[in-house]
Design an enzyme around this catalytic site. Structure first.
Site, PDB file in Angstrom:
ATOM      1  N   TYR A  97       0.775  -1.145  -0.014  1.00 58.78           N
ATOM      2  CA  TYR A  97       0.014  -0.037  -0.253  1.00 58.78           C
ATOM      3  C   TYR A  97       1.025   1.295  -0.053  1.00 58.78           C
ATOM      4  O   TYR A  97       1.585   1.523   1.073  1.00 58.78           O
ATOM      5  CB  TYR A  97      -0.931  -0.004   1.249  1.00 58.78           C
ATOM      6  CG  TYR A  97      -1.944  -1.235   1.337  1.00 58.78           C
ATOM      7  CD1 TYR A  97      -2.453  -2.038   0.261  1.00 58.78           C
ATOM      8  CD2 TYR A  97      -2.322  -1.614   2.548  1.00 58.78           C
ATOM      9  CE1 TYR A  97      -3.259  -2.940   0.166  1.00 58.78           C
ATOM     10  CE2 TYR A  97      -3.052  -2.732   2.676  1.00 58.78           C
ATOM     11  CZ  TYR A  97      -3.727  -3.268   1.486  1.00 58.78           C
ATOM     12  OH  TYR A  97      -4.399  -4.393   1.551  1.00 58.78           O
ATOM     13  N   HIS A 156       0.846 -12.017   0.909  1.00 60.21           N
ATOM     14  CA  HIS A 156      -0.009 -10.987   0.268  1.00 60.21           C
ATOM     15  C   HIS A 156      -0.715 -11.584  -1.137  1.00 60.21           C
ATOM     16  O   HIS A 156       0.428 -11.381  -2.090  1.00 60.21           O
ATOM     17  CB  HIS A 156       0.532  -9.404   0.343  1.00 60.21           C
ATOM     18  CG  HIS A 156      -0.635  -8.455   0.085  1.00 60.21           C
ATOM     19  ND1 HIS A 156      -0.525  -7.274   0.038  1.00 60.21           N
ATOM     20  CD2 HIS A 156      -1.839  -8.733  -0.310  1.00 60.21           C
ATOM     21  CE1 HIS A 156      -1.636  -6.524  -0.220  1.00 60.21           C
ATOM     22  NE2 HIS A 156      -2.516  -7.244  -0.165  1.00 60.21           N
TER      23      HIS A 156
END
Length: 214
Positions: free
Chosen positions: A56, A120
């Site tokens: 992010y 992830h």
């Protein structure tokens, strides 16, 4: 805020968590002051789980969260961060890559360990077998070394996430966009497997990746 046990871990987490994608500027610019105010308000409201990732904002989310938690808030929250996804189309689930990613995350978060560490979006891996062996092994090694308390993986396809749970000895997983107003497959296609293995489940993207915002 209601606190719930998370799988077989000793963590009790708020029913709602604070997601870190927007903090990483994924949906538009936000300032450090806005991030700090948001985190402080969330903690005051009883939210104790913050979910973020090295992906992010290419680390910006973790950096801003780390700064906002300085001065005493760190010990009041459960941090979940994710490694292996580096950019929109850049992934490195190798043991060396995962270790580099985690060390960067800890530095940005200003902590020596996180409560939950996930690989992830494993659906983008080139070789799922290596994820189930090499990536899982390094996650458990990082757990033994004290870099995290619990480990897991995040994934969109429920079948692949089931295989990960069955193969990898995970503590926590994140499923996204499978439990919302128009999709409840998480309940029937995944939860029985998670419950059988004592795995905690975090439900991400309850608005179905933007579908329910239009």
């Amino acid at each position: 805020m209601d606190l719930r046990p998370l799988g077989r871990t000793d963590l009790r987490v708020s029913a709602l968590s604070l997601g870190g994608a927007a903090i990483g500027q994924q949906y538009g610019a936000v300032s450090a002051a806005e991030v700090a105010d948001t985190i402080h308000a969330a903690v005051d409201a009883g939210i104790n789980l913050i979910d973020t990732s090295a992906y992010y904002g290419k680390g910006l989310s973790e950096e801003l969260i780390g700064a906002a938690l300085a001065g005493g808030l760190r010990e009041k929250v459960v941090i979940c961060t994710k490694a292996g996804r580096l950019d929109r189309a850049a992934f490195d689930f190798t043991p060396a890559g995962m270790r580099r990613c985690v060390e960067g995350s800890l530095k940005r978060l200003r902590t020596d360990r996180v409560e939950i560490l996930l690989a992830h979006d494993i659906e983008f891996a080139d070789d799922f077998e290596r994820v189930f062996t090499d990536t899982a092994d390094v996650l458990h090694a990082l757990k033994r070394e004290g870099k995290c308390r619990y480990v897991g993986m995040s994934c969109y396809p429920l079948g692949l996430l089931r295989r990960a749970v069955e193969r990898c000895g995970l503590d926590v997983v994140i499923s996204y966009a499978h439990f919302s107003l128009q999709n409840t497959l998480l309940l029937t296609e995944f939860l029985p497997t998670a419950e059988a293995h004592g795995v905690g489940v975090l439900n991400a993207s309850p608005l179905s990746l933007g579908l329910l915002t239009h």
